[in-house]
Design a protein around this motif. Structure first.
Motif, PDB file in Angstrom:
ATOM      1  N   ALA A 179      28.323  35.570  40.384  1.00  0.00           N
ATOM      2  CA  ALA A 179      29.664  34.717  40.072  1.00  0.00           C
ATOM      3  C   ALA A 179      29.428  33.433  39.182  1.00  0.00           C
ATOM      4  CB  ALA A 179      30.157  34.245  41.313  1.00  0.00           C
ATOM      5  N   GLN A 180      28.073  32.932  39.186  1.00  0.00           N
ATOM      6  CA  GLN A 180      27.677  31.827  38.446  1.00  0.00           C
ATOM      7  C   GLN A 180      27.529  32.211  37.048  1.00  0.00           C
ATOM      8  OE1 GLN A 180      24.074  29.744  39.748  1.00  0.00           O
ATOM      9  NE2 GLN A 180      24.254  28.342  38.129  1.00  0.00           N
ATOM     10  N   GLN A 181      26.953  33.360  36.942  1.00  0.00           N
ATOM     11  CA  GLN A 181      26.581  33.953  35.504  1.00  0.00           C
ATOM     12  C   GLN A 181      27.954  34.320  34.628  1.00  0.00           C
ATOM     13  OE1 GLN A 181      24.035  37.325  36.035  1.00  0.00           O
ATOM     14  NE2 GLN A 181      22.175  35.957  36.794  1.00  0.00           N
ATOM     15  N   ALA A 182      29.022  34.793  35.626  1.00  0.00           N
ATOM     16  CA  ALA A 182      30.294  35.065  35.286  1.00  0.00           C
ATOM     17  C   ALA A 182      30.908  34.036  34.596  1.00  0.00           C
ATOM     18  CB  ALA A 182      30.861  35.814  36.062  1.00  0.00           C
ATOM     19  N   LEU A 183      30.679  32.838  35.640  1.00  0.00           N
ATOM     20  CA  LEU A 183      31.381  31.666  34.917  1.00  0.00           C
ATOM     21  C   LEU A 183      30.882  30.980  33.936  1.00  0.00           C
ATOM     22  CD1 LEU A 183      32.201  30.102  38.567  1.00  0.00           C
ATOM     23  CD2 LEU A 183      34.044  30.802  36.973  1.00  0.00           C
ATOM     24  N   GLN A 184      29.417  31.034  33.744  1.00  0.00           N
ATOM     25  CA  GLN A 184      28.965  30.616  32.790  1.00  0.00           C
ATOM     26  C   GLN A 184      29.378  31.293  31.231  1.00  0.00           C
ATOM     27  OE1 GLN A 184      24.696  30.419  33.724  1.00  0.00           O
ATOM     28  NE2 GLN A 184      24.751  28.639  34.771  1.00  0.00           N
ATOM     29  N   ALA A 185      29.334  32.531  31.452  1.00  0.00           N
ATOM     30  CA  ALA A 185      29.810  33.234  30.373  1.00  0.00           C
ATOM     31  C   ALA A 185      31.155  32.998  29.956  1.00  0.00           C
ATOM     32  CB  ALA A 185      29.815  34.949  30.713  1.00  0.00           C
ATOM     33  N   ILE A 186      32.167  32.771  30.747  1.00  0.00           N
ATOM     34  CA  ILE A 186      33.297  32.448  30.465  1.00  0.00           C
ATOM     35  C   ILE A 186      33.383  30.840  29.889  1.00  0.00           C
ATOM     36  CG2 ILE A 186      35.797  31.722  31.420  1.00  0.00           C
ATOM     37  CD1 ILE A 186      35.393  33.810  33.491  1.00  0.00           C
ATOM     38  N   ALA A 187      32.758  30.076  30.421  1.00  0.00           N
ATOM     39  CA  ALA A 187      32.419  28.511  29.944  1.00  0.00           C
ATOM     40  C   ALA A 187      31.959  28.837  28.541  1.00  0.00           C
ATOM     41  CB  ALA A 187      31.650  27.727  30.760  1.00  0.00           C
ATOM     42  N   GLY A 188      31.169  29.772  28.021  1.00  0.00           N
ATOM     43  CA  GLY A 188      30.736  30.011  26.837  1.00  0.00           C
ATOM     44  C   GLY A 188      31.491  30.607  26.002  1.00  0.00           C
ATOM     45  N   GLY A 189      32.522  30.971  26.450  1.00  0.00           N
ATOM     46  CA  GLY A 189      33.546  31.986  25.570  1.00  0.00           C
ATOM     47  C   GLY A 189      33.551  33.107  25.571  1.00  0.00           C
ATOM     48  N   ASP A 190      32.795  33.983  26.364  1.00  0.00           N
ATOM     49  CA  ASP A 190      32.535  35.414  26.497  1.00  0.00           C
ATOM     50  C   ASP A 190      33.556  35.789  27.261  1.00  0.00           C
ATOM     51  OD1 ASP A 190      31.817  37.859  26.201  1.00  0.00           O
ATOM     52  OD2 ASP A 190      29.631  37.351  27.167  1.00  0.00           O
ATOM     53  N   ILE A 204      33.698  35.980  49.531  1.00  0.00           N
ATOM     54  CA  ILE A 204      33.154  36.108  48.139  1.00  0.00           C
ATOM     55  C   ILE A 204      33.700  37.292  47.240  1.00  0.00           C
ATOM     56  CG2 ILE A 204      30.971  35.978  46.833  1.00  0.00           C
ATOM     57  CD1 ILE A 204      29.533  34.861  49.527  1.00  0.00           C
ATOM     58  N   GLY A 205      34.161  38.289  48.034  1.00  0.00           N
ATOM     59  CA  GLY A 205      34.549  39.426  47.180  1.00  0.00           C
ATOM     60  C   GLY A 205      35.939  39.096  46.673  1.00  0.00           C
ATOM     61  N   ARG A 206      36.742  38.311  47.558  1.00  0.00           N
ATOM     62  CA  ARG A 206      38.162  38.039  47.050  1.00  0.00           C
ATOM     63  C   ARG A 206      38.082  36.857  45.843  1.00  0.00           C
ATOM     64  NH1 ARG A 206      39.145  38.867  52.685  1.00  0.00           N
ATOM     65  NH2 ARG A 206      38.645  36.368  53.207  1.00  0.00           N
ATOM     66  N   LEU A 207      36.928  35.868  46.296  1.00  0.00           N
ATOM     67  CA  LEU A 207      36.520  34.923  45.276  1.00  0.00           C
ATOM     68  C   LEU A 207      36.328  35.618  43.904  1.00  0.00           C
ATOM     69  CD1 LEU A 207      36.398  32.136  44.384  1.00  0.00           C
ATOM     70  CD2 LEU A 207      34.008  32.069  45.133  1.00  0.00           C
ATOM     71  N   GLN A 253      37.160  38.764  42.777  1.00  0.00           N
ATOM     72  CA  GLN A 253      38.318  39.087  42.049  1.00  0.00           C
ATOM     73  C   GLN A 253      39.294  38.398  41.729  1.00  0.00           C
ATOM     74  OE1 GLN A 253      40.064  41.190  45.695  1.00  0.00           O
ATOM     75  NE2 GLN A 253      38.490  42.973  45.761  1.00  0.00           N
ATOM     76  N   ALA A 254      39.503  37.148  42.227  1.00  0.00           N
ATOM     77  CA  ALA A 254      40.277  36.268  41.643  1.00  0.00           C
ATOM     78  C   ALA A 254      39.801  35.781  40.272  1.00  0.00           C
ATOM     79  CB  ALA A 254      40.349  34.919  42.831  1.00  0.00           C
ATOM     80  N   LEU A 255      38.494  35.516  40.213  1.00  0.00           N
ATOM     81  CA  LEU A 255      37.648  35.216  38.942  1.00  0.00           C
ATOM     82  C   LEU A 255      37.724  36.408  37.977  1.00  0.00           C
ATOM     83  CD1 LEU A 255      35.789  33.323  37.745  1.00  0.00           C
ATOM     84  CD2 LEU A 255      33.949  34.477  38.713  1.00  0.00           C
ATOM     85  N   GLU A 256      37.986  37.748  38.282  1.00  0.00           N
ATOM     86  CA  GLU A 256      38.006  38.654  37.460  1.00  0.00           C
ATOM     87  C   GLU A 256      39.723  38.712  36.774  1.00  0.00           C
ATOM     88  OE1 GLU A 256      37.707  42.145  35.086  1.00  0.00           O
ATOM     89  OE2 GLU A 256      36.233  40.794  35.790  1.00  0.00           O
ATOM     90  N   ARG A 257      40.374  38.442  37.750  1.00  0.00           N
ATOM     91  CA  ARG A 257      41.884  38.185  37.076  1.00  0.00           C
ATOM     92  C   ARG A 257      42.048  37.003  36.240  1.00  0.00           C
ATOM     93  NH1 ARG A 257      42.888  39.361  42.858  1.00  0.00           N
ATOM     94  NH2 ARG A 257      43.323  37.487  43.190  1.00  0.00           N
ATOM     95  N   MET A 258      41.138  35.890  36.780  1.00  0.00           N
ATOM     96  CA  MET A 258      41.374  34.805  35.611  1.00  0.00           C
ATOM     97  C   MET A 258      40.876  35.172  34.197  1.00  0.00           C
ATOM     98  SD  MET A 258      39.603  31.028  36.304  1.00  0.00           S
ATOM     99  CE  MET A 258      38.117  31.824  35.372  1.00  0.00           C
ATOM    100  N   ARG A 259      39.788  35.759  34.336  1.00  0.00           N
ATOM    101  CA  ARG A 259      38.984  36.185  33.040  1.00  0.00           C
ATOM    102  C   ARG A 259      40.236  37.054  32.234  1.00  0.00           C
ATOM    103  NH1 ARG A 259      36.790  40.431  30.615  1.00  0.00           N
ATOM    104  NH2 ARG A 259      37.211  41.944  32.403  1.00  0.00           N
ATOM    105  N   GLN A 260      40.769  38.012  32.879  1.00  0.00           N
ATOM    106  CA  GLN A 260      41.527  38.782  32.106  1.00  0.00           C
ATOM    107  C   GLN A 260      43.049  38.057  31.630  1.00  0.00           C
ATOM    108  OE1 GLN A 260      42.733  42.218  34.941  1.00  0.00           O
ATOM    109  NE2 GLN A 260      40.523  42.956  35.059  1.00  0.00           N
ATOM    110  N   ASP A 261      43.402  37.284  32.668  1.00  0.00           N
ATOM    111  CA  ASP A 261      44.607  36.521  32.029  1.00  0.00           C
ATOM    112  C   ASP A 261      44.146  35.530  31.050  1.00  0.00           C
ATOM    113  OD1 ASP A 261      46.035  37.621  34.074  1.00  0.00           O
ATOM    114  OD2 ASP A 261      45.930  36.197  35.507  1.00  0.00           O
ATOM    115  N   LEU A 262      42.938  35.058  30.878  1.00  0.00           N
ATOM    116  CA  LEU A 262      42.794  34.106  29.979  1.00  0.00           C
ATOM    117  C   LEU A 262      42.422  34.765  28.545  1.00  0.00           C
ATOM    118  CD1 LEU A 262      41.815  31.278  29.123  1.00  0.00           C
ATOM    119  CD2 LEU A 262      39.313  31.663  29.882  1.00  0.00           C
ATOM    120  N   GLY A 263      41.850  36.138  28.804  1.00  0.00           N
ATOM    121  CA  GLY A 263      41.837  36.780  27.713  1.00  0.00           C
ATOM    122  C   GLY A 263      43.049  37.128  27.036  1.00  0.00           C
ATOM    123  N   ARG A 264      44.097  37.529  27.744  1.00  0.00           N
ATOM    124  CA  ARG A 264      45.322  37.822  27.164  1.00  0.00           C
ATOM    125  C   ARG A 264      46.028  36.471  26.705  1.00  0.00           C
ATOM    126  NH1 ARG A 264      45.766  41.120  31.881  1.00  0.00           N
ATOM    127  NH2 ARG A 264      46.637  39.397  32.868  1.00  0.00           N
TER     128      ARG A 264
END
Length: 581
Positions: A221-232, A245-248, A250-261
């Motif tokens: 989860a930390q690596q995914a958040l760092q990647a999003i913070a870096g613009g990836d 943690i799995g639900r957390l 999943q919410a992070l994945e939805r946030m990444r998709q919404d942020l990409g759109r």
């Protein structure tokens, strides 16, 4: 000094270690508590056995008291019963008397009848004397000492309970070996500690496994958040198990998709804003050109109206100057009339004063007449007094003479004042006639000034009408300049909007999206064209020189009155706007 921050896994491990240490501590405490409880239980049993032995002795002592048996028989029966007592497998009861002589000992009968007062344990304690002293002091009690177990030679720690039987001077006692209780407590503690250790190790192993899995998922989860913070935004987030943690994740994945759109929409919107800004700049340039032509026509019209207004204004100023001169002459004549009126008022005051002086002189004459009569009466009275009143008669004569002179002077003053009053009345009539003449002169001069003022008013009205027409043209020109200013502001707003769109595009370009790495950017030629158009609008919006106020020419150098009114400047409410453009 920086504060050490422990990870969640480390805190779980520390918690498991703390639970293990708590279980070990509980096992140790249980062993100690078991030792105390077991010792109290054994000592309670020993005390009960001693009390039972006392009951046996008491029963046989009662038999002795009733005469059924002798003391020796009673004591023998009691000793036999007490020797036969056993509890806890091998524990027994002994009897000694108050001089520390052994009376009965079921394990070592060879000690019966011996003096035990000098018997000591390895620590030097005279244990039988200690039994006697405890009974003498408290009647009963516990005594700790060393004594060999049955069938053994080595001494072991023992705690005995002793109680006195006064009728026969006996000390009955029994004890337990405390090392056996301690050994049982150690065995119980060992079992407890081993159980706690096993449970603690199981908890540690479980927590270690759980902490490793938790740390691994949190690291993902930390690596995914760092990647999003870096613009990836191209890296998907794996949720794993559907726990907290799995639900957390999943919410992070939805946030990444919404942020990409959202970033994709921002990029597309910034491109549209750039094209719209270029179109707005082009339209503003056309509008600025037409506004410039209208402003030029209005400037020529305003110049013609300005010349016409200058000629009418010069005529109005000349009429105003003539009106001012006539008004000045009327003011001079009026001041002359006021002076004449003041002279008439002064003559009236002199006449009133003369009359008052005449009245005062008459009063003085009356006083002199009365003084003369009084002096005459005083002389008559002095004559009647004879020689005694001679001096008084001389004084009365002098007073009479003074009174006569005062009356003569008063009559002369009255005659002079009368002549002056006549002359003052004649002068007052002449001054009054002169005042009337001055009033007629002032009236004529005022009529002339009024006629000249009417002519000036007519000219001023004509000048105001021309000024109103000029103001209307000026207002049209002002509105035209305002339109030009609005065009410039619109162009500046379009440029600012374009810059904001570029910054928004630059901010969105930081993110990397799936399949959208090369979005088209707004062309630079449109931005350059918009900037050039804004520059043209700013140049065209400059204030024209033909509408600047010019000094007005005068027809003739006429004298300027002090209180002459000046005409109001045209379009005074738009001065700030003229200065702005």
């Amino acid at each position: 000094m920086s504060k050490v921050v422990l990870s969640l896994a480390a805190r779980l491990r520390l918690m498991a270690l703390a639970v293990t240490l708590a279980l070990l501590g509980l096992g140790a405490y249980t062993g100690v508590a078991f030792h105390d409880a077991a010792l109290d239980l054994r000592l309670g049993a020993t005390r009960a056995v001693v009390q039972q032995s006392l009951s046996i002795a008491q029963r046989w002592q009662e038999q002795e008291a009733t005469g059924k048996v002798s003391r020796a028989q009673a004591q023998q029966h009691a000793m036999d019963e007490i020797r036969a007592i056993r509890y806890d497998g091998k524990e027994y009861v002994w009897i000694n008397d108050m001089v520390a002589r052994m009376v009965a000992h079921p394990i070592k009968p060879e000690l019966e009848g011996k003096d035990m007062s000098q018997t000591q344990d390895p620590d030097g304690k005279r244990l039988f004397m200690e039994f006697v002293e405890t009974v003498k002091r408290n009647g009963s009690g516990y005594v700790d000492y060393l004594w060999p177990k049955p069938g053994e030679q080595a001494n072991s720690p023992k705690r005995s309970y002793v109680a006195g039987f006064a009728p026969w001077n006996w000390v009955i006692g029994s004890g337990v070996y405390t090392d056996e209780v301690r050994a049982a407590a150690w065995r119980f503690a060992a079992v407890s500690l081993a159980t706690a250790l096993v449970v603690g190790l199981v908890v540690l192993a479980f927590v270690q496994r759980m902490a490793n899995g938790l740390q691994r998922r949190l690291d993902n989860a930390q690596q995914a958040l760092q990647a999003i913070a870096g613009g990836d935004l191209t890296r998907p987030v794996s949720a794993g198990r559907a726990d907290e943690i799995g639900r957390l994740l999943q919410a992070l994945e939805r946030m990444r998709q919404d942020l990409g759109r959202m970033v994709a929409q921002v990029r597309a919107g910034s491109d549209g804003i750039g094209g719209a800004c270029a179109q707005i700049a082009s339209g503003n340039a056309d509008l600025a050109s037409r506004t410039e032509q209208a402003a030029s026509e209005l400037q020529r019209s305003a110049a013609s109206m300005q010349q016409l207004a200058g000629g009418v204004q010069a005529s109005a100023e000349s009429a105003t100057s003539a009106h001012a001169l006539a008004a000045g002459a009327a003011d001079v004549a009026q001041r002359g009339g006021e002076v004449v009126h003041r002279v008439v008022a002064t003559m009236d005051e002199i006449q009133a004063g003369s009359r008052r002086i005449a009245e005062i002189t008459g009063t003085i004459d009356g006083i002199a007449f009365q003084t003369n009569i009084l002096a005459l009466n005083a002389a008559v009275e002095a004559a009647r007094a004879g020689e005694a009143g001679r001096g008084f008669a001389v004084v009365a004569g002098e007073v009479r003479a003074l009174a006569q002179r005062s009356a003569a002077a008063a009559r002369e003053i009255k005659d002079l004042i009368g002549g002056s009053v006549d002359k003052v009345e004649a002068g007052s009539r002449l001054v009054t006639e002169a005042g009337g003449t001055m009033d007629e002169i002032v009236s004529q001069v005022r009529r002339v000034a009024q006629l000249i003022g009417d002519v000036g008013v007519s000219l001023q009205q004509q000048a105001e009408g021309i000024a109103q027409a000029r103001d209307a043209v000026g207002q049209l020109d002002t509105h035209t300049q305002q339109n030009a200013s609005l065009v410039e502001e619109t162009a500046a707003a379009a440029q600012h909007l374009r810059e904001q769109a570029q910054r928004l595009e630059s901010a969105a370009a930081v993110f990397r999206l799936e399949g959208m790495e090369h979005l088209p950017a707004v062309r630079t030629d449109a931005r350059t064209q918009a900037a050039a158009l804004i520059g043209r609008v700013a140049v065209r919006a400059a204030p024209p020189s033909s509408l600047q106020p010019r000094p007005q020419s005068k027809a003739a150098p006429a004298p300027k009155p002090a209180a002459a009114p000046s005409p109001a400047p045209a379009a005074s409410g738009d001065d700030g706007e003229w200065e702005q453009f």
